[in-house]
Design an enzyme around this catalytic site. Structure first.
Site, PDB file in Angstrom:
ATOM      1  N   GLU A   1       0.814  -1.201   0.000  1.00  0.00           N
ATOM      2  CA  GLU A   1       0.000   0.000   0.000  1.00  0.00           C
ATOM      3  C   GLU A   1       0.858   1.267   0.000  1.00  0.00           C
ATOM      4  OE1 GLU A   1      -3.237   0.326  -0.017  1.00  0.00           O
ATOM      5  OE2 GLU A   1      -3.635   2.331   0.757  1.00  0.00           O
ATOM      6  N   ASP A   2       1.897   1.275   0.815  1.00  0.00           N
ATOM      7  CA  ASP A   2       2.601   2.537   1.083  1.00  0.00           C
ATOM      8  C   ASP A   2       3.996   2.658   0.481  1.00  0.00           C
ATOM      9  OD1 ASP A   2       0.426   3.269   2.520  1.00  0.00           O
ATOM     10  OD2 ASP A   2       1.255   2.758   4.473  1.00  0.00           O
TER      11      ASP A   2
END
Ligand code: MN
Length: 725
Positions: free
Chosen positions: A81-82
């Site tokens: 996600e990051d």
């Protein structure tokens, strides 16, 4: 909260999984290195290095004693996600299981619950589906949420509230449903702190102020119980502790009392080695202290839906205070704290498919197939998440579980849809009860059926389970379709008859086919339904599908000898129309309009239309109770047609003092407003008042108001009102 290292995580895993393979631990260390590298210099809102977060999430999961893939997933959960890391990277390095779990958590993280209800329902659905795939995804997500809640202070206040509400609405109930009370209680306390800080801090202050007193009290009671147990050779450990804030808060809310009036903020727990000892201990407690009526619950014999087992009782202590006591084995305590996770230990891979939690998730998914409307789904999930359970017996002695407030109908539908559809009542413990009877734990139920019974809309108010709800809805929908199809066919048949035609023949013509296609009807039945619901006029169908030469040979309805039932229906409908064009309906021409007798709308009233089977559209005022009862899907927007003024009858009731000549006086004023009176009557009451009922013809609300104010202006008039029914 202290940051942890990968060594501490590995040691925690080894503490409950001493035979953990070296490979597994290598995966954990590899995951840690990988995550540290890809998160690089990222920081949390708190300013701490990002890695503090995934490691603490992993640590929370070691407290639940989860398996190595789950712990590895926790460490990696934010990488895709990051950071620039991809799922392929994860799969190449850590294998498909971990990659699948990380994928699940990533997808789940994208779900936000902040917007419309519909969206929330959709998100909820995704969450349940993620859960069905692999419950570990949810466990990692719950741990992730718990750590985020612990560090919520670093976010902006509006975000804190948003996240706390979402946690309270979704995550805490799911933790509860999965039986993980350790997660649930901590999540709830964090939520209270951000959603009701005033209450939270007041409670915190009170609890800390009375700490010494409380500790002394706990010490006294535990010693007392311990000594009693010893007298009977029972070797149990006794723990006393304060209930969590959120449950105290709920208790205060429920009983509408202040903290100081709350005596049972402390719960005692007795842990023993086996079930026999639990019941013995209960006997000892009840022999020593007077039990409070109706507070004893045996969740050992009948476990809760989330597998929780324990004996609960409340007794009156030596100083007359209530003492809440839970009695259970150490194993049961483990299940109570860790819930579904307690069944996980050392089982590589899948959870036991027969576990009731897994069954619950599968059941939700199955019902979901029947529920197209996301809001209906949300409603049903909410029912299942929040319901307190009751347990009842089949005649054979099998235990079945239902939400609180469930009725014999829920029971009947749980057995089979056919049993539900024909249920007329039930025998509870041998006595006949009505359908609205609320099941109680311990009831033995026998369902009574009748072949002539069928479900109706009122049943929806009686049932509590999602299964019964969806089955009843499905039945009603099918029935309505069947009726509408029949009616639509009859209506068209009658229309065709005027041209000497029959549906069976017309149906085979290219014109008919063309018409179906143009209107996007898949089958002739779809067309019949449309006509049956009054959305399409039969004349429109005839014009479109009959040959021009046939159309030219219309037989006038007057020539028909015997009016059919349908004709009567139409006649009565037409007779009720006062000015065919009084109402305009979007996109529909020349439709039958009726006015609800319940509210009798007149021009100027805010109105709404409902499609009535075979009778076109019935118009009600927007706040008419009957209109509120209608299904939304039948609702159509209607407007008064201002270019086609009509006269409508409306009744008014005038309460006045009784004097000679008042009827004539009032009639004159009404006529003075250029309004016709079609009926009038008067009666007097014992206390020398008169009640006059007028039926008048008005062009709309303006004229009616004029009449009312003219009457109200009279000295002898007390009150004037429009009569709705
Ligand atoms: Mn996270």
């Amino acid at each position: 909260m202290k940051a942890v290292t990968i060594d501490e995580i590995c040691n925690a895993v080894l503490s409950y999984y001493p035979e953990a393979p070296a490979d597994g631990l290598r995966i954990l260390r590899g995951a840690d290195e990988f995550a540290e590298r890809v998160h690089g210099s990222q920081r949390r809102h708190s300013g701490e290095p990002y890695m503090v977060h995934p490691r603490l999430v992993a640590m929370i999961l070691t407290e639940l004693r989860l398996d190595i893939p789950s712990i590895a997933t926790a460490i990696l959960h934010d990488t895709v996600e990051d950071t620039h890391a991809t799922l392929e990277d994860i799969e190449n390095n850590f294998g498909p299981t971990v990659a699948g779990l990380v994928d699940g958590v990533t997808k789940l993280s994208k779900i936000t619950f902040k917007t419309s209800e519909e969206k929330q329902a959709e998100n909820f659905r995704k969450m349940i589906i993620a859960m069905a795939k692999d419950i570990r995804v949810i466990l990692v997500k719950l741990a992730d949420r718990l750590h985020n809640m612990r560090t919520l202070e670093h976010l902006l206040p509006y975000k804190q509230k948003l996240i706390a509400q979402e946690t309270l609405d979704i995550y805490a109930p799911i933790a509860n449903r999965l039986g993980i009370s350790s997660l649930k209680t901590e999540l709830e306390d964090h939520c209270l702190r951000y959603l009701h800080p005033d209450i939270y801090y007041k409670l915190a202050a009170k609890v800390s102020k009375s700490r010494r007193e409380r500790e002394k009290y706990i010490e006294e009671v535990t010693t007392m119980i311990q000594e009693k147990l010893k007298e009977y050779d029972l070797n149990g450990s006794v723990i006393g502790r304060s209930k969590h804030f959120y449950s105290i808060y709920k208790k205060m809310e429920r009983r509408k009392i202040e903290y100081d009036q709350l005596h049972d903020v402390i719960a005692f727990r007795i842990l023993l080695d086996n079930i026999t000892e639990c019941y013995k201990a209960l006997g000892v407690i009840h022999a020593t202290y007077k039990p409070v009526q109706g507070r004893f619950k045996d969740y050992i014999a009948i476990p809760k839906a989330n597998q929780y087992q324990s004996l609960h009782t409340t007794v009156i202590g030596p100083q007359g205070e209530r003492i809440e006591i839970q009695i259970r084995t150490h194993d049961m305590n483990d299940v109570a704290e860790h819930g579904i996770a307690a069944h996980w230990i050392y089982k590589e891979g899948k959870l036991d498919g027969n576990s009731r939690d897994v069954q619950w998730v599968n059941r939700l998914l199955e019902w979901h197939k029947d529920l197209k409307d996301p809001n209906e789904f949300l409603e049903t999930v909410k029912i299942d998440l929040f319901a307190e359970d009751v347990y009842v017996f089949t005649p054979k002695g099998d235990v079945m579980e239902f939400p609180h407030g469930a009725t014999p109908l829920d029971f009947a539908y749980a057995i089979h849809s056919d049993v539900g559809n024909h249920c007329v009542g039930a025998k509870v413990n041998g006595k006949i009860v009505p359908l609205k009877y609320r099941l109680k734990s311990g009831d033995t139920l026998e369902i009574l059926t009748s072949p002539t019974q069928t479900p109706n809309k009122d049943w929806l108010k009686l049932v509590k389970t999602s299964k019964a709800k969806s089955r009843i809805r499905a039945y009603i929908k099918t029935q309505e379709r069947v009726r509408a199809t029949q009616l639509g066919r009859e209506i068209i048949e009658k229309e065709f008859k005027a041209y000497g035609q029959k549906i069976a023949a017309v149906q085979k013509t290219p014109l008919f086919e063309e018409f179906l296609k143009k209107r996007a009807f898949k089958t002739p039945e779809d067309l019949f339904i449309y006509v049956g619901y009054g959305r399409l006029q039969p004349a429109v169908v005839a014009l479109a599908v009959l040959q021009p030469d046939v159309l030219a040979k219309k037989v006038e309805p007057g020539e028909e000898k015997e009016p059919s039932f349908l004709n009567k229906v139409f006649e009565s409908a037409r007779n009720k129309i006062e000015g065919r064009n009084a109402i305009t309906v979007d996109n529909i021409d020349n439709i039958l309009i009726r006015f609800g007798r319940c509210c009798n709308p007149i021009p100027g009233d805010n109105i709404v239309g409902f499609v009535t089977r075979g009778r076109g559209i019935t118009v009600h005022t927007v706040n008419c109770q009957k209109a509120l009862d209608f299904e939304n899907e039948r609702r159509v927007d209607v407007r008064w047609n201002l270019r086609s003024p009509v006269k409508r009858h409306v009744r008014i009731k005038v309460l006045s003092h009784d004097m000679p000549g008042i009827l004539a006086d009032m009639s004159q004023s009404i006529a003075g407003c250029a309004v016709n009176i079609s009926k009038a009557d008067i009666r007097t009451t014992k206390d020398r008042k008169a009640i006059c009922n007028f039926e008048i013809e008005v062009s709309g609300l303006d004229q009616l108001s004029k009449v009312i104010s003219a009457l109200e202006a009279k000295k002898f008039v007390i009150n004037v009102e429009r009569v709705r029914a």
